[in-house]
Design an enzyme around this catalytic site. Structure first.
Site, PDB file in Angstrom:
ATOM      1  N   ASP A 241       0.733  -1.053  -0.060  1.00 39.86           N
ATOM      2  CA  ASP A 241       0.131  -0.157   0.000  1.00 39.86           C
ATOM      3  C   ASP A 241       0.778   1.214  -0.149  1.00 39.86           C
ATOM      4  OD1 ASP A 241      -3.289   0.559   0.355  1.00 39.86           O
ATOM      5  OD2 ASP A 241      -1.928   2.097   1.551  1.00 39.86           O
ATOM      6  N   TYR A 390      -3.745  10.931   0.807  1.00 39.44           N
ATOM      7  CA  TYR A 390      -4.139  11.059  -0.558  1.00 39.44           C
ATOM      8  C   TYR A 390      -4.099  12.465  -1.121  1.00 39.44           C
ATOM      9  CZ  TYR A 390      -5.525   6.105   0.422  1.00 39.44           C
ATOM     10  OH  TYR A 390      -5.420   4.741   0.897  1.00 39.44           O
ATOM     11  N   HIS A 447      -4.595  -7.874   0.085  1.00 43.04           N
ATOM     12  CA  HIS A 447      -3.935  -6.581   0.129  1.00 43.04           C
ATOM     13  C   HIS A 447      -3.002  -6.394   1.548  1.00 43.04           C
ATOM     14  CE1 HIS A 447      -3.103  -2.462  -0.728  1.00 43.04           C
ATOM     15  NE2 HIS A 447      -3.752  -2.124   0.361  1.00 43.04           N
TER      16      HIS A 447
END
Length: 471
Positions: A241, A390, A447
């Site tokens: 990630d 982000y 993930h």
């Protein structure tokens, strides 16, 4: 005229020249060869990106900063737990759709069961003690108190100890690595790891940046400073990630310090060669370097890697644009926070979990484990600052950033888990990671690799490091 005829003609022409002309031709050839060798050498030279600098604390940067390392302990209070329970008791739920499963997000019928466990059975004090099982520390870097866990292996004779930093992503935390830590610090044929697990600034127990612009490059620089402060001149890195991007940036900034980079999430640019391979890869995979497993994981491409990604990235667009607005609910409501975070631990482990009434959450995790991760966000009030990461990384086109234009030359190990959000074949990875020592098709997992399949990930890290260290 054939190649042989051309060669004969060239030899005859050369022999017909006088000695001075012959020397000029030879000199020109040597010079051209030297230029070619120089260009090849320059191409193979290790390139790096600028370290840069930053100050992320409140107010003006002081003249000096405390660089001491301080022990840290996770703590809680009865008041903190009572406030949590009161907020949980006041939750207003929405009824779930019949047979909606997890297609619409976290199913509220199952959410009530999770929250009931959280309210009546989950023991936060017990989990705080579990968090403090390993040593925690904080140190001030660029105006931020940076938190990390530091675990050393037991001392043994004839053992090589290798420093390794593990970096988490969103919506995870340093706690994702608690199951893999004992697997890495144990002796494996004379090899063991000294492990450092930091919290990304803005996540968990690391301070949140108070100024705009804290992106993966800034995080990479902070973590390089951390490793230097701990006395490590060379070390290994591992990430998935955001951790994948941060550790990649660290490898680009100081490649001489990074002995090896291991990733369980691989991201490359969608250039012409990638698009071309997608056009013919399902028909003639060998022409574009695809294996049968690549074909199985990639195709049908639009269903698996376009529509599938669109179904799972609504959060991404919100957090990359208006994180402060979106985060208000999760910062105020513990149940809202749990639904938002735990939905990712359901779907990102296996997207087929969307068709299950309970989202398959407890197939891979215990409720104690996932709620401990939620509590790290809740008790630190870090959901908004974590979401801002982000925004900071996507304020402009990431393909135009300096790190997108510089390849990674350090030894690299790649672990491709089958339920990862998007598959990256080795032939694609080579475009960016130019020194791949190992590429492993993992048999299961998604993930959150270290949290889901700690033994598989640990084994792959060990085999990679052994190759680099020539064990």
């Amino acid at each position: 005229m054939g190649l042989r005829d051309s060669a004969d003609l060239s030899v005859n022409t050369f022999c017909g020249l006088d000695p001075i002309q012959q020397q000029l031709v030879i000199g020109s050839a040597v010079a051209a060869g030297g230029i070619l060798i120089h260009l090849l050498y320059k191409r193979r030279q290790v390139k790096s990106i600028p370290l840069g600098e930053g100050w992320w604390g409140a107010g003006q940067k002081p003249l000096s900063e405390d660089e001491q390392i301080h022990p840290f302990e996770v703590q809680t209070t009865d008041e903190e737990i009572e406030d949590l329970h009161e907020r949980i008791d006041r939750t207003r739920y929405t009824e779930s759709l019949e047979d909606g499963c997890f297609h619409y997000g976290f199913n509220s019928t199952y959410l009530k069961k999770v929250v009931s466990y959280w309210r009546h059975k989950f023991d936060w004090k017990k989990q705080v003690a579990a968090l403090n099982k390993y040593p925690h520390f904080k140190t001030k870097i660029e105006g931020l108190d940076v938190h990390y866990v530091h675990v050393r292996p037991p001392r043994r004779e004839n053992q090589t100890v290798v420093p390794l930093m593990l970096v988490h992503g969103w919506p995870g935390s340093f706690y994702e690595f608690y199951k893999i830590l004992p697997l890495l610090t144990e002796n494996r044929d004379g090899l063991a790891f000294e492990v450092i697990c930091p919290s990304i600034p803005g996540y968990g127990f690391s301070d949140a940046p108070r100024k705009q612009g804290f992106d993966s490059l800034a995080a990479a620089r902070v973590f390089l400073t951390l490793m230097e402060r701990l006395g490590f001149s060379q070390f290994y890195l591992q990430g998935g990630d955001w951790g994948s991007l941060i550790t990649t940036n660290m490898s680009q900034m100081k490649p001489m310090c990074v002995k090896g980079l291991h990733l369980n999430m691989i991201k490359v640019r969608m250039g012409f060669s990638v698009m071309f391979s997608l056009m013919i890869g399902s028909y003639l995979p060998f022409l574009v370097g695809f294996s049968r497993e690549d074909v199985r994981r990639l195709f049908p491409f639009f269903e698996k890697n376009v529509y599938g990604i669109l179904r799972e990235t609504g959060y991404f667009h919100i957090q990359a644009t208006k994180p402060d607005t979106a985060g208000c609910g999760g910062n105020d409501s513990p149940v809202g926070l749990a639904a938002y975070i735990l939905e990712k631990f359901s779907t990102w482990t296996d997207n087929s979990n969307r068709a299950l009434a309970d989202g398959g959450l407890e197939r891979k995790f215990s409720l104690d484990d996932v709620l401990t991760n939620v509590m790290i966000y809740w008790t630190t009030g870090s959901i908004v600052s974590s979401m801002r990461f982000y925004k900071e990384n996507f304020k402009s086109n990431p393909d135009n950033r300096v790190d997108a234009k510089v390849g990674i030359t350090v030894p690299t190990g790649l672990a491709a888990f089958p339920a990862e959000l998007m598959h990256c074949p080795k032939s694609w990875a080579r475009h960016r990671y130019q020194n791949i020592y190992s590429y492993t098709f993992m048999p299961r997992g998604g993930h959150f690799a270290a949290f889901e399949e700690p033994q598989l990930l640990a084994n792959d890290i060990v085999q990679f490091v052994k190759k680099v260290e020539k064990f």
